[in-house]
Scaffold this motif. Structure first.
Motif, PDB file in Angstrom:
ATOM      1  N   GLY A  25     -21.618   0.097  -6.931  1.00  0.00           N
ATOM      2  CA  GLY A  25     -21.438   0.432  -8.344  1.00  0.00           C
ATOM      3  C   GLY A  25     -21.003  -0.722  -9.218  1.00  0.00           C
ATOM      4  N   HIS A  26     -20.794  -0.423 -10.508  1.00  0.00           N
ATOM      5  CA  HIS A  26     -20.416  -1.426 -11.496  1.00  0.00           C
ATOM      6  C   HIS A  26     -18.965  -1.834 -11.294  1.00  0.00           C
ATOM      7  N   ASN A  27     -18.761  -3.025 -10.757  1.00  0.00           N
ATOM      8  CA  ASN A  27     -17.425  -3.571 -10.479  1.00  0.00           C
ATOM      9  C   ASN A  27     -16.631  -2.736  -9.478  1.00  0.00           C
ATOM     10  N   ALA A  28     -17.272  -1.734  -8.864  1.00  0.00           N
ATOM     11  CA  ALA A  28     -16.524  -0.848  -7.967  1.00  0.00           C
ATOM     12  C   ALA A  28     -16.134  -1.543  -6.671  1.00  0.00           C
ATOM     13  N   GLY A  29     -16.938  -2.486  -6.222  1.00  0.00           N
ATOM     14  CA  GLY A  29     -16.629  -3.178  -4.984  1.00  0.00           C
ATOM     15  C   GLY A  29     -15.302  -3.895  -5.046  1.00  0.00           C
ATOM     16  N   GLU A  30     -15.050  -4.573  -6.149  1.00  0.00           N
ATOM     17  CA  GLU A  30     -13.788  -5.302  -6.253  1.00  0.00           C
ATOM     18  C   GLU A  30     -12.607  -4.346  -6.372  1.00  0.00           C
ATOM     19  N   ILE A  31     -12.840  -3.160  -6.945  1.00  0.00           N
ATOM     20  CA  ILE A  31     -11.783  -2.154  -7.024  1.00  0.00           C
ATOM     21  C   ILE A  31     -11.467  -1.620  -5.635  1.00  0.00           C
ATOM     22  N   ALA A  32     -12.504  -1.302  -4.866  1.00  0.00           N
ATOM     23  CA  ALA A  32     -12.304  -0.782  -3.515  1.00  0.00           C
ATOM     24  C   ALA A  32     -11.585  -1.797  -2.633  1.00  0.00           C
ATOM     25  N   SER A  33     -11.984  -3.059  -2.702  1.00  0.00           N
ATOM     26  CA  SER A  33     -11.355  -4.073  -1.845  1.00  0.00           C
ATOM     27  C   SER A  33      -9.904  -4.308  -2.247  1.00  0.00           C
ATOM     28  N   LYS A  34      -9.624  -4.233  -3.548  1.00  0.00           N
ATOM     29  CA  LYS A  34      -8.236  -4.424  -4.000  1.00  0.00           C
ATOM     30  C   LYS A  34      -7.361  -3.248  -3.577  1.00  0.00           C
ATOM     31  N   ILE A  35      -7.898  -2.017  -3.688  1.00  0.00           N
ATOM     32  CA  ILE A  35      -7.143  -0.850  -3.219  1.00  0.00           C
ATOM     33  C   ILE A  35      -6.815  -1.013  -1.738  1.00  0.00           C
ATOM     34  N   ALA A  36      -7.806  -1.420  -0.952  1.00  0.00           N
ATOM     35  CA  ALA A  36      -7.584  -1.597   0.485  1.00  0.00           C
ATOM     36  C   ALA A  36      -6.464  -2.595   0.753  1.00  0.00           C
ATOM     37  N   CYS A  37      -6.523  -3.751   0.096  1.00  0.00           N
ATOM     38  CA  CYS A  37      -5.484  -4.767   0.297  1.00  0.00           C
ATOM     39  C   CYS A  37      -4.115  -4.265  -0.145  1.00  0.00           C
ATOM     40  N   ASP A  38      -4.075  -3.621  -1.325  1.00  0.00           N
ATOM     41  CA  ASP A  38      -2.793  -3.123  -1.846  1.00  0.00           C
ATOM     42  C   ASP A  38      -2.147  -2.135  -0.893  1.00  0.00           C
ATOM     43  N   ILE A  39      -2.919  -1.152  -0.461  1.00  0.00           N
ATOM     44  CA  ILE A  39      -2.339  -0.076   0.346  1.00  0.00           C
ATOM     45  C   ILE A  39      -2.012  -0.558   1.755  1.00  0.00           C
ATOM     46  N   LEU A  40      -2.927  -1.302   2.373  1.00  0.00           N
ATOM     47  CA  LEU A  40      -2.641  -1.804   3.724  1.00  0.00           C
ATOM     48  C   LEU A  40      -1.380  -2.664   3.724  1.00  0.00           C
ATOM     49  N   LEU A  41      -1.272  -3.550   2.750  1.00  0.00           N
ATOM     50  CA  LEU A  41      -0.116  -4.442   2.703  1.00  0.00           C
ATOM     51  C   LEU A  41       1.159  -3.670   2.387  1.00  0.00           C
ATOM     52  N   ASP A  42       1.118  -2.844   1.343  1.00  0.00           N
ATOM     53  CA  ASP A  42       2.328  -2.127   0.922  1.00  0.00           C
ATOM     54  C   ASP A  42       2.823  -1.168   2.004  1.00  0.00           C
ATOM     55  N   TYR A  43       1.889  -0.475   2.656  1.00  0.00           N
ATOM     56  CA  TYR A  43       2.290   0.492   3.674  1.00  0.00           C
ATOM     57  C   TYR A  43       2.940  -0.217   4.868  1.00  0.00           C
ATOM     58  N   CYS A  44       2.332  -1.294   5.302  1.00  0.00           N
ATOM     59  CA  CYS A  44       2.877  -2.015   6.454  1.00  0.00           C
ATOM     60  C   CYS A  44       4.240  -2.618   6.149  1.00  0.00           C
ATOM     61  N   LEU A  45       4.429  -3.107   4.938  1.00  0.00           N
ATOM     62  CA  LEU A  45       5.735  -3.657   4.556  1.00  0.00           C
ATOM     63  C   LEU A  45       6.790  -2.555   4.480  1.00  0.00           C
ATOM     64  N   LYS A  46       6.414  -1.416   3.908  1.00  0.00           N
ATOM     65  CA  LYS A  46       7.358  -0.320   3.714  1.00  0.00           C
ATOM     66  C   LYS A  46       7.835   0.253   5.043  1.00  0.00           C
ATOM     67  N   TYR A  47       6.931   0.366   6.007  1.00  0.00           N
ATOM     68  CA  TYR A  47       7.273   1.032   7.273  1.00  0.00           C
ATOM     69  C   TYR A  47       7.296   0.058   8.454  1.00  0.00           C
ATOM     70  N   TRP A  48       7.526  -1.205   8.157  1.00  0.00           N
ATOM     71  CA  TRP A  48       7.497  -2.252   9.169  1.00  0.00           C
ATOM     72  C   TRP A  48       8.417  -1.944  10.344  1.00  0.00           C
TER      73      TRP A  48
END
Length: 286
Positions: free
Chosen positions: A68-91
């Motif tokens: 989609g229109h700019n959707a790829g960069e949104i999906a990849s950013k969501i993935a990075c944000d959530i993977l990183l934040d979740y792992c830090l929060k529950y490390w």
């Protein structure tokens, strides 16, 4: 292919050198994310952080979005944000295996839900390739066709499995390795965050012990589209880690890479060369 640098041999790019009296190995991190000479925007994202402000601990992610229109960069950013934040929060709460399982599920669900509310983002998805290093043991979580390699004692090993139609054909014995690497459908994904009902990421349960001198290399398929495994081995064998991604960028551009290309190099060393700890993320639009 061989890579040589003869000038300024003592250069340490974007880093400070810090020796420590503590035993163990540090994770020195070098990153790159570029649009490339053909695309007009970057749908790759990368992120990393040092949990507990300890450079012997690491979470690193490479994601390559699509749809989609700019959707790829949104999906990849969501993935990075959530993977990183979740792992830090529950490390400290979960094992690395459980951390990755839960973080991947949460990222997948968030991408699906975000796509439901915006027609232009419906069906967007992303690869996600992640590394956790904890207590000198490396664990991976992976989905898609971005890759993780390890160089140890001059031997290059691909740690991640390509979740692609062509790689499945190769594993089934229907095509040869050469046919796999040059197949016109080699980028057709069987698994990605956001695009399938149920995801089955590759997640290590026990991990593998890191050793001083190891180099762990994470990259999107923009890199492997123009670099063979032999090329990557030669790059990672350069004596100074800070030059590896600089050389990769120049060579990829010279080869007129048709996709965005991103990479994270983790150099395992008794010397801490990384800047003071803070979360870093890149989704570069050039």
């Amino acid at each position: 292919m061989r890579f040589f640098f003869s000038s300024n041999k003592n250069k340490v790019a974007n880093s400070t050198v810090k020796k420590s009296k503590n035993s163990g190995s540090f994770c020195n991190v070098y990153t790159l994310s570029e649009t490339g000479p053909v695309r007009d925007h970057n749908e790759d994202s990368i992120a990393y952080s040092f949990p507990e402000n300890n450079h012997k601990n690491l979470i690193a992610i490479v994601a390559d979005g699509m749809g989609g229109h700019n959707a790829g960069e949104i999906a990849s950013k969501i993935a990075c944000d959530i993977l990183l934040d979740y792992c830090l929060k529950y490390w400290e709460k979960y094992t690395p295996e459980k951390l990755l399982q839960k973080a991947f599920k949460n990222a997948h669900n968030e991408i699906v839900e975000t796509g439901k509310w915006n027609p232009e983002q419906h069906g967007m998805g992303t690869t996600a390739t992640s590394v956790i290093i904890q207590r000198n043991v490396c664990y991976i979580g992976h989905i898609g066709d971005s890759r993780i390699y390890r160089l140890r004692n001059g031997n290059l090993t691909q740690i991640s499995k390509d979740h692609t139609l062509v790689n499945q054909m190769f594993e089934d014995g229907d095509i040869t390795m050469q046919e796999r690497d040059n197949h016109p459908m080699k980028n057709v994904l069987l698994q990605a965050l956001g695009t399938t009902t149920n995801i089955q990421p590759q997640i290590t349960s026990n991990g593998w012990k890191i050793l001083e001198g190891d180099r762990i290399f994470m990259c999107s398929d923009g890199v492997t589209d123009v670099f063979s495994d032999g090329d990557i081995k030669d790059l990672l064998s350069m004596s100074q880690a800070e030059f590896v991604l600089e050389c990769l960028s120049c060579t990829a551009t010279t080869r007129n890479v048709s996709d965005n290309f991103s990479a994270v190099l983790i150099d395992i060393s008794s010397i801490n060369r990384t800047l003071p700890s803070k979360t870093k993320e890149q989704n570069v639009l050039l």
